[in-house]
Design a protein around this motif. Sequence first.
Motif, PDB file in Angstrom:
ATOM      1  N   CYS A  53      -1.652   6.085   8.564  1.00 19.47           N
ATOM      2  CA  CYS A  53      -0.981   4.906   9.117  1.00 19.47           C
ATOM      3  C   CYS A  53      -1.402   3.681   8.329  1.00 19.47           C
ATOM      4  O   CYS A  53      -2.574   3.537   7.960  1.00 19.47           O
ATOM      5  N   VAL A  54      -0.441   2.797   8.057  1.00 22.08           N
ATOM      6  CA  VAL A  54      -0.709   1.552   7.356  1.00 22.08           C
ATOM      7  C   VAL A  54      -0.483   0.391   8.322  1.00 22.08           C
ATOM      8  O   VAL A  54       0.573   0.297   8.952  1.00 22.08           O
ATOM      9  N   LEU A  55      -1.496  -0.473   8.455  1.00 22.48           N
ATOM     10  CA  LEU A  55      -1.344  -1.735   9.181  1.00 22.48           C
ATOM     11  C   LEU A  55      -1.025  -2.791   8.125  1.00 22.48           C
ATOM     12  O   LEU A  55      -1.891  -3.139   7.314  1.00 22.48           O
ATOM     13  N   LEU A  56       0.197  -3.288   8.117  1.00 23.09           N
ATOM     14  CA  LEU A  56       0.688  -4.110   7.012  1.00 23.09           C
ATOM     15  C   LEU A  56       0.940  -5.545   7.445  1.00 23.09           C
ATOM     16  O   LEU A  56       1.744  -5.806   8.343  1.00 23.09           O
ATOM     17  N   ASP A  57       0.254  -6.460   6.759  1.00 21.00           N
ATOM     18  CA  ASP A  57       0.548  -7.890   6.907  1.00 21.00           C
ATOM     19  C   ASP A  57       1.731  -8.217   5.994  1.00 21.00           C
ATOM     20  O   ASP A  57       1.760  -7.810   4.833  1.00 21.00           O
ATOM     21  N   LEU A  58       2.709  -8.941   6.518  1.00 19.42           N
ATOM     22  CA  LEU A  58       3.905  -9.247   5.741  1.00 19.42           C
ATOM     23  C   LEU A  58       3.713 -10.382   4.744  1.00 19.42           C
ATOM     24  O   LEU A  58       4.590 -10.624   3.915  1.00 19.42           O
ATOM     25  N   GLY A  59       2.580 -11.076   4.807  1.00 17.25           N
ATOM     26  CA  GLY A  59       2.314 -12.160   3.861  1.00 17.25           C
ATOM     27  C   GLY A  59       1.122 -11.838   2.995  1.00 17.25           C
ATOM     28  O   GLY A  59      -0.020 -12.023   3.417  1.00 17.25           O
ATOM     29  N   LEU A  60       1.367 -11.330   1.785  1.00 16.46           N
ATOM     30  CA  LEU A  60       0.300 -10.922   0.878  1.00 16.46           C
ATOM     31  C   LEU A  60       0.419 -11.697  -0.429  1.00 16.46           C
ATOM     32  O   LEU A  60       1.486 -12.226  -0.749  1.00 16.46           O
ATOM     33  N   PRO A  61      -0.676 -11.756  -1.210  1.00 14.47           N
ATOM     34  CA  PRO A  61      -0.599 -12.516  -2.468  1.00 14.47           C
ATOM     35  C   PRO A  61       0.489 -12.015  -3.418  1.00 14.47           C
ATOM     36  O   PRO A  61       1.070 -12.809  -4.166  1.00 14.47           O
ATOM     37  N   ASP A  62       0.764 -10.707  -3.422  1.00 15.65           N
ATOM     38  CA  ASP A  62       1.758 -10.156  -4.343  1.00 15.65           C
ATOM     39  C   ASP A  62       3.006  -9.641  -3.640  1.00 15.65           C
ATOM     40  O   ASP A  62       3.796  -8.903  -4.213  1.00 15.65           O
ATOM     41  N   SER A  63       3.193 -10.047  -2.389  1.00 15.59           N
ATOM     42  CA  SER A  63       4.386  -9.608  -1.660  1.00 15.59           C
ATOM     43  C   SER A  63       4.599 -10.494  -0.445  1.00 15.59           C
ATOM     44  O   SER A  63       3.652 -10.797   0.287  1.00 15.59           O
ATOM     45  N   GLN A  64       5.841 -10.877  -0.206  1.00  8.90           N
ATOM     46  CA  GLN A  64       6.182 -11.708   0.934  1.00  8.90           C
ATOM     47  C   GLN A  64       7.337 -11.076   1.702  1.00  8.90           C
ATOM     48  O   GLN A  64       8.250 -10.483   1.112  1.00  8.90           O
ATOM     49  N   GLY A  65       7.286 -11.210   3.029  1.00  7.47           N
ATOM     50  CA  GLY A  65       8.376 -10.708   3.856  1.00  7.47           C
ATOM     51  C   GLY A  65       8.466  -9.194   3.818  1.00  7.47           C
ATOM     52  O   GLY A  65       7.451  -8.485   3.805  1.00  7.47           O
ATOM     53  N   LEU A  66       9.700  -8.680   3.774  1.00  4.06           N
ATOM     54  CA  LEU A  66       9.928  -7.236   3.872  1.00  4.06           C
ATOM     55  C   LEU A  66       9.824  -6.514   2.534  1.00  4.06           C
ATOM     56  O   LEU A  66       9.940  -5.280   2.501  1.00  4.06           O
ATOM     57  N   ASP A  67       9.580  -7.257   1.452  1.00  5.23           N
ATOM     58  CA  ASP A  67       9.503  -6.600   0.142  1.00  5.23           C
ATOM     59  C   ASP A  67       8.391  -5.551   0.111  1.00  5.23           C
ATOM     60  O   ASP A  67       8.563  -4.447  -0.412  1.00  5.23           O
ATOM     61  N   GLY A  68       7.232  -5.909   0.665  1.00  2.00           N
ATOM     62  CA  GLY A  68       6.114  -4.972   0.674  1.00  2.00           C
ATOM     63  C   GLY A  68       6.418  -3.721   1.485  1.00  2.00           C
ATOM     64  O   GLY A  68       6.070  -2.607   1.087  1.00  2.00           O
ATOM     65  N   LEU A  69       7.052  -3.903   2.633  1.00  2.00           N
ATOM     66  CA  LEU A  69       7.423  -2.756   3.466  1.00  2.00           C
ATOM     67  C   LEU A  69       8.368  -1.828   2.713  1.00  2.00           C
ATOM     68  O   LEU A  69       8.192  -0.603   2.716  1.00  2.00           O
ATOM     69  N   HIS A  70       9.358  -2.408   2.068  1.00  2.00           N
ATOM     70  CA  HIS A  70      10.316  -1.587   1.326  1.00  2.00           C
ATOM     71  C   HIS A  70       9.620  -0.797   0.217  1.00  2.00           C
ATOM     72  O   HIS A  70       9.929   0.382  -0.002  1.00  2.00           O
ATOM     73  N   ARG A  71       8.672  -1.428  -0.475  1.00  2.00           N
ATOM     74  CA  ARG A  71       7.966  -0.732  -1.547  1.00  2.00           C
ATOM     75  C   ARG A  71       7.151   0.438  -1.022  1.00  2.00           C
ATOM     76  O   ARG A  71       7.129   1.520  -1.614  1.00  2.00           O
ATOM     77  N   LEU A  72       6.492   0.237   0.103  1.00  3.04           N
ATOM     78  CA  LEU A  72       5.685   1.324   0.673  1.00  3.04           C
ATOM     79  C   LEU A  72       6.558   2.473   1.155  1.00  3.04           C
ATOM     80  O   LEU A  72       6.232   3.644   0.948  1.00  3.04           O
ATOM     81  N   LEU A  73       7.663   2.153   1.797  1.00  5.25           N
ATOM     82  CA  LEU A  73       8.522   3.209   2.343  1.00  5.25           C
ATOM     83  C   LEU A  73       9.244   3.984   1.254  1.00  5.25           C
ATOM     84  O   LEU A  73       9.698   5.107   1.511  1.00  5.25           O
ATOM     85  N   ARG A  74       9.376   3.398   0.076  1.00  4.94           N
ATOM     86  CA  ARG A  74      10.017   4.123  -1.027  1.00  4.94           C
ATOM     87  C   ARG A  74       9.091   5.148  -1.662  1.00  4.94           C
ATOM     88  O   ARG A  74       9.541   6.016  -2.406  1.00  4.94           O
ATOM     89  N   ARG A  75       7.797   5.053  -1.370  1.00  2.80           N
ATOM     90  CA  ARG A  75       6.851   6.003  -1.957  1.00  2.80           C
ATOM     91  C   ARG A  75       7.056   7.398  -1.369  1.00  2.80           C
ATOM     92  O   ARG A  75       7.356   7.538  -0.180  1.00  2.80           O
ATOM     93  N   PRO A  76       6.883   8.443  -2.179  1.00  5.92           N
ATOM     94  CA  PRO A  76       7.024   9.811  -1.647  1.00  5.92           C
ATOM     95  C   PRO A  76       6.019  10.068  -0.528  1.00  5.92           C
ATOM     96  O   PRO A  76       4.853   9.671  -0.612  1.00  5.92           O
ATOM     97  N   ASN A  77       6.487  10.721   0.524  1.00  6.09           N
ATOM     98  CA  ASN A  77       5.632  11.063   1.670  1.00  6.09           C
ATOM     99  C   ASN A  77       4.911   9.836   2.230  1.00  6.09           C
ATOM    100  O   ASN A  77       3.713   9.880   2.534  1.00  6.09           O
TER     101      ASN A  77
END
Length: 381
Positions: free
Chosen positions: A52-76
Amino acid sequence: MRTKTVRVLLVEDDDGDALLVEALLEEVSAPFVLSRARTLAEAESKLSDAQCVLLDLGLPDSQGLDGLHRLLRRPNAPAVLVLTGLHDERGGIDAVAAGAEDYLVKGQVDGELLMRGIRYAVERRRAEEAQRLLREAELSAAERSRLERGLLPNPLLNDSDVQLDVRYQPGGQRMLLGGDFYDVVGMPDGTVHAIIGDVCGHGPDEAALGVCLRIAWRALVLAGEPAEKVLRTLDQVLVAERHGDGIFTTACMVTVAPDRSSARYFLAGHPEPLLMAGRQIVDLPQSKIGVPLGVLPDYAWTGVDVQLPTGWSLACYTDGLIEGRVPDDTDRLGVERLCEILDRHLRTGPDWMDSVIAEVTELNGGPLDDDVAILLLKDGK
């Protein structure tokens, strides 16, 4: 019952918020292994070890839903639980719509709620993955059934005195459908045409190519094309439809004369058929095994004529039947030893195909690596 430990990855650049999450989990003695990433790039490198990932939507290299989309695109990808601020609950709702399992608002979460949220997210992702695998299995089964109908059709032998018996066994531990195919067509004048073929390789692409060749063969035979032209056309179809330059197909094509006294067969890199008279194996004339389809352009295959004895039967098979292993021997089974096995089983009765396949499989020490298809034509007079 002991609760299983959950591996949690916290993706949070704020040290204060990270300490709060750790404290909340310690507060309820939650059975978690917690690791942390301060950036999305760091999180991606640790993703394979997280449930399980606890994800903050405001990161130095990602803002908003971009980070979520990147993680969900990863295999498994693991379950993702989004953490939002007090004034950004809308972002959490959007995250769930984008694929997150749920969202939690910082400052409105205690240890018990956080623990339940993580466990819910993990179980929901596990259930989603199980449903996905089930759907894939159902689609695969449907596709296999469709391909199998194409590879192993209903022969066209209306009112023919030639009897037909067939066997097909997929190869490999998972019993996956391969590229073996066969077909039989009876013509109005009494001529019976048959083919058995084997596309090199094993899988849906090879099976689909086998279906294509089998259908093309039936169409050409029904159109009355001579056998030599049928093989040349099948070669052209194979080259046009194959998914790789190295893909080839072996085939054995047989034509039984209307009076059932003779037959002609063509070999394109394929094992020659076995001719039997009653319970005896009959030697065939010396024949040249031509090259497989898809190897040499403009190759001309030549037929072999054979006289059919009274009470004849003619067995065509794919090489899965002779390529099994033999105990205490580095060689494959081969045609000679197959004939020895067949000779024994012919003496016990006419229904030899299942028992021969069973013995070959037993000698191999388990399921055969390649598909096995047997096409048996018999004099029905």
